[in-house]
Design a protein around this motif. Structure first.
Motif, PDB file in Angstrom:
ATOM      1  N   PHE A 216       0.821  -1.200   0.000  1.00  0.00           N
ATOM      2  CA  PHE A 216       0.000   0.000   0.000  1.00  0.00           C
ATOM      3  C   PHE A 216       0.860   1.256   0.000  1.00  0.00           C
ATOM      4  N   ASP A 217       0.355   2.265  -0.714  1.00  0.00           N
ATOM      5  CA  ASP A 217       1.000   3.581  -0.788  1.00  0.00           C
ATOM      6  C   ASP A 217       2.467   3.474  -1.183  1.00  0.00           C
ATOM      7  N   ILE A 218       2.738   2.731  -2.225  1.00  0.00           N
ATOM      8  CA  ILE A 218       4.111   2.511  -2.677  1.00  0.00           C
ATOM      9  C   ILE A 218       4.438   3.444  -3.835  1.00  0.00           C
ATOM     10  N   GLY A 219       5.729   3.690  -4.001  1.00  0.00           N
ATOM     11  CA  GLY A 219       6.207   4.522  -5.087  1.00  0.00           C
ATOM     12  C   GLY A 219       6.540   3.707  -6.317  1.00  0.00           C
ATOM     13  N   LEU A 220       6.991   4.404  -7.366  1.00  0.00           N
ATOM     14  CA  LEU A 220       7.224   3.767  -8.660  1.00  0.00           C
ATOM     15  C   LEU A 220       8.290   2.684  -8.582  1.00  0.00           C
ATOM     16  N   ALA A 221       9.415   2.968  -7.935  1.00  0.00           N
ATOM     17  CA  ALA A 221      10.520   2.001  -7.902  1.00  0.00           C
ATOM     18  C   ALA A 221      10.082   0.710  -7.224  1.00  0.00           C
TER      19      ALA A 221
ATOM     20  N   GLU B 224       9.666  -3.068  -8.941  1.00  0.00           N
ATOM     21  CA  GLU B 224      10.404  -4.187  -8.366  1.00  0.00           C
ATOM     22  C   GLU B 224       9.458  -5.332  -7.994  1.00  0.00           C
ATOM     23  N   LEU B 225       8.309  -4.980  -7.414  1.00  0.00           N
ATOM     24  CA  LEU B 225       7.316  -5.993  -7.064  1.00  0.00           C
ATOM     25  C   LEU B 225       6.826  -6.737  -8.309  1.00  0.00           C
ATOM     26  N   LEU B 226       6.576  -5.990  -9.377  1.00  0.00           N
ATOM     27  CA  LEU B 226       6.086  -6.617 -10.603  1.00  0.00           C
ATOM     28  C   LEU B 226       7.122  -7.559 -11.204  1.00  0.00           C
ATOM     29  N   GLU B 227       8.377  -7.159 -11.165  1.00  0.00           N
ATOM     30  CA  GLU B 227       9.423  -8.015 -11.713  1.00  0.00           C
ATOM     31  C   GLU B 227       9.508  -9.328 -10.945  1.00  0.00           C
TER      32      GLU B 227
ATOM     33  N   ASP C  84       4.154   8.405  -5.765  1.00  0.00           N
ATOM     34  CA  ASP C  84       5.113   9.494  -6.005  1.00  0.00           C
ATOM     35  C   ASP C  84       5.158   9.938  -7.457  1.00  0.00           C
ATOM     36  N   ALA C  85       4.110   9.681  -8.231  1.00  0.00           N
ATOM     37  CA  ALA C  85       4.105  10.070  -9.647  1.00  0.00           C
ATOM     38  C   ALA C  85       4.232  11.574  -9.795  1.00  0.00           C
ATOM     39  N   ASP C  86       4.945  11.982 -10.848  1.00  0.00           N
ATOM     40  CA  ASP C  86       5.135  13.398 -11.165  1.00  0.00           C
ATOM     41  C   ASP C  86       3.889  13.895 -11.897  1.00  0.00           C
ATOM     42  N   SER C  87       3.316  14.992 -11.447  1.00  0.00           N
ATOM     43  CA  SER C  87       2.074  15.492 -12.040  1.00  0.00           C
ATOM     44  C   SER C  87       2.271  16.741 -12.885  1.00  0.00           C
ATOM     45  N   ALA C  88       3.510  17.014 -13.324  1.00  0.00           N
ATOM     46  CA  ALA C  88       3.768  18.241 -14.077  1.00  0.00           C
ATOM     47  C   ALA C  88       2.892  18.330 -15.330  1.00  0.00           C
TER      48      ALA C  88
ATOM     49  N   ALA D  85       2.546   9.719 -17.094  1.00  0.00           N
ATOM     50  CA  ALA D  85       2.761   8.425 -17.756  1.00  0.00           C
ATOM     51  C   ALA D  85       4.179   7.907 -17.512  1.00  0.00           C
ATOM     52  N   ASP D  86       5.154   8.803 -17.616  1.00  0.00           N
ATOM     53  CA  ASP D  86       6.554   8.396 -17.472  1.00  0.00           C
ATOM     54  C   ASP D  86       6.882   7.920 -16.063  1.00  0.00           C
ATOM     55  N   THR D  87       6.116   8.342 -15.090  1.00  0.00           N
ATOM     56  CA  THR D  87       6.412   7.980 -13.698  1.00  0.00           C
ATOM     57  C   THR D  87       5.330   7.085 -13.104  1.00  0.00           C
ATOM     58  N   SER D  88       4.621   6.369 -13.989  1.00  0.00           N
ATOM     59  CA  SER D  88       3.590   5.430 -13.561  1.00  0.00           C
ATOM     60  C   SER D  88       3.862   4.059 -14.161  1.00  0.00           C
ATOM     61  N   VAL D  89       3.071   3.096 -13.790  1.00  0.00           N
ATOM     62  CA  VAL D  89       3.191   1.722 -14.289  1.00  0.00           C
ATOM     63  C   VAL D  89       2.122   1.508 -15.350  1.00  0.00           C
ATOM     64  N   SER D  90       2.523   1.038 -16.511  1.00  0.00           N
ATOM     65  CA  SER D  90       1.553   0.828 -17.592  1.00  0.00           C
ATOM     66  C   SER D  90       0.784  -0.472 -17.387  1.00  0.00           C
ATOM     67  N   LEU D  91      -0.420  -0.509 -17.946  1.00  0.00           N
ATOM     68  CA  LEU D  91      -1.195  -1.744 -17.918  1.00  0.00           C
ATOM     69  C   LEU D  91      -0.445  -2.852 -18.648  1.00  0.00           C
TER      70      LEU D  91
END
Length: 513
Positions: free
Chosen positions: A88-93, A97-100, A133-137, A143-149
């Motif tokens: 829960f409430d995890i960042g991109l890195a 890592e979890l997905l890998e 922690d996704a960047d919302s600029a 997209a660049d700081t999120s996980v794709s489907l």
């Protein structure tokens, strides 16, 4: 019918034709049972799940129910004998890592499921699940700081029997009013939700709300979708495809038709049960599992009929298989053929394949081998691995008017192997090892053997353990190297399959000592 000019070990796993007119594998089906962690059966069914819930965001509005929803679903899956990793409430890195790690471990799972609750956005026709922690600029940075489907689908892709991705992530898009200079083409009809998914066959993607629509948080501690999902998945003897239809109906009712969950992709034509005594059918061989559609309760068969009237191909196949079991009172091959024809005309490659088998022998239809071959080829053109592998067999020995062409056969076996057909992978490895596949080396043969082993076919494990010298020393050494690279083996790369190598084969297969 005997095979001609086929190496003995190749014949071992090749499909032989039967009186039904098609194929019986000389490879043993994996014998499984319902997975429980105290089980002493090393081949027991394995279920794995990754649950991620994001409520707290650094650069986007927080969400109210998502972590609670995640915990509810994690608890539900634990009750259903999943090995659950919940985060829960995890960042991109950490997410990546979890997905890998999950992707690698899920290769030896019978069922792999990912559930995500949090912000989800569509950018340029692709879907992204937003970590804390996704960047919302701007939307591109989101997209660049999120996980794709796509990454989620890859994580479940190699599970052996059932692959499910559930996205409870269609809340209001917090980035919709982002950078006005965004250059990506965004599907505006889906701007407030997610774009439609297009998963591979055999994978089901469930959205809390249909593409382009927004899911509701609900007035209580959990969203309507999470509540319906948790309650429905535990229903005894409820077939998994019908379970998601019931989830849809429950959410529609709870939200006064304001939210309609939707599923994309397709499960196989074999039934599967998460709870109740019907779970025993999950362990059956393919033909026996198809017959198990006849075990559905009357109300579920009614639901299957309703889905078929809506054009649902899996429902059409299920109803057809009910009528192809000669031990059932409802045995009606003509009706089965009609149902399969409807599904085939809608583009379902499994239905094309099964209908081809019926035309080949005149079961439920007038025998027509030309029509059978046409359907086999159409199914293969849709990348249905069974059809590709069977066409390879026909080209190898001749049949159905196909002129024998070993070179074309090898090409077809390679296509089926690339689509992870277990017997094709083993057979293709044998052909590479024999030196008859242009451009392929022992390392390629070893890679296909490794993939066949990981696919969960027990006979592949048995052959590699008990009869490894059917393969040349160079291929055996390459397989040892691959086992070593994946940390399954630490012995000498000598091509000798002694006790240590055999233990590593079992570990790679997914068995623990």
């Amino acid at each position: 019918m005997r095979l001609r000019q086929v190496p003995d070990r190749f014949r071992l796993l090749l499909r032989l034709r039967t009186s039904f007119g098609h194929c019986v594998l000389l490879i043993l089906a994996l014998c499984t049972a319902t997975f429980v962690y105290a089980s002493t059966d090393p081949f027991a069914e394995r279920r794995m799940a990754l649950v991620v819930g994001i409520s707290s965001y650094q650069n986007a509005p927080d969400l109210y129910n998502t972590t609670r929803d995640g915990r509810l679903i994690a608890d539900t899956l634990n009750e259903l004998n999943f090995r659950v990793a919940e985060h829960f409430d995890i960042g991109l890195a950490e997410f990546k890592e979890l997905l890998e790690r999950f992707s690698f471990e899920a290769e030896t799972a019978d069922v792999a499921l990912v559930y995500f609750a949090g912000h989800g956005v569509e950018v340029g026709g692709r879907n992204f699940l937003v970590p804390s922690d996704a960047d919302s600029a701007n939307r591109q940075r989101v997209a660049d700081t999120s996980v794709s489907l796509d990454e989620i689908l890859q994580a479940v892709d190699k599970a052996r029997q059932l692959r499910i991705v559930i996205l409870d992530s269609c809340r209001n898009d917090p980035f919709a009013d982002g950078d006005a200079t965004e250059t990506l083409t965004v599907n505006t009809s889906a701007r407030q939700g997610l774009a439609p998914a297009s998963p591979e066959r055999g994978t089901l993607v469930a959205y809390a709300a249909e593409a382009g629509k927004v899911a509701l948080d609900g007035a209580g501690d959990n969203s309507p979708f999470a509540l319906a999902l948790a309650q429905t998945l535990k229903v005894q003897d409820l077939e998994i495809g019908l379970a998601f239809r019931q989830v849809r109906d429950s959410v529609l009712k709870a939200t006064a038709n304001a939210q309609e969950p939707h599923t994309y992709g397709s499960l196989s034509g074999k039934p599967y049960f998460l709870a109740g005594g019907s779970q025993e059918v999950n362990a059956l061989a393919a033909s026996a599992r198809r017959d198990a559609w006849g075990r559905l309760e009357v109300d579920q068969e009614d639901q299957l009929q309703a889905a078929a009237r809506e054009g649902d191909s899996r429902a059409l196949k299920g109803l057809a298989y009910m009528r192809l079991n000669p031990n059932e009172d409802r045995y009606d091959p003509s009706r089965a053929a009609a149902l399969l024809k409807t599904a085939a005309e809608a583009g379902d490659p499994e239905a094309m394949f099964e209908l081809a088998r019926m035309y080949e022998r005149g079961i439920g239809v007038e025998q027509d081998v030309d029509k059978a071959l046409e359907l086999f080829r159409k199914s293969a053109d849709e990348d249905f691995a069974d059809a590709i592998n069977d066409l390879g067999f026909l080209y190898y020995q001749g049949g159905l008017g196909v002129t024998r062409d070993p070179k074309k056969a090898i090409e077809m076996f390679g296509r089926a192997a690339d689509r992870r057909h277990p017997e094709a992978m083993f057979n293709y490895a044998a052909l590479i090892d024999d030196g008859v596949v242009d451009g392929k080396q022992p390392d390629d043969a070893a890679e296909f053997l490794y993939r066949a082993l990981r696919s969960g076919n027990e006979e592949v494990l048995n052959q590699l353990s008990e009869n490894p010298k059917m393969f040349k020393a160079a291929t055996r050494r390459s397989l040892q190297r691959k086992l070593s690279e994946r940390a399954f083996y630490s012995g000498s790369i000598d091509g000798q399959f002694g006790p240590q190598t055999k233990r590593s084969l079992r570990k790679a297969y997914g068995l623990s000592e």
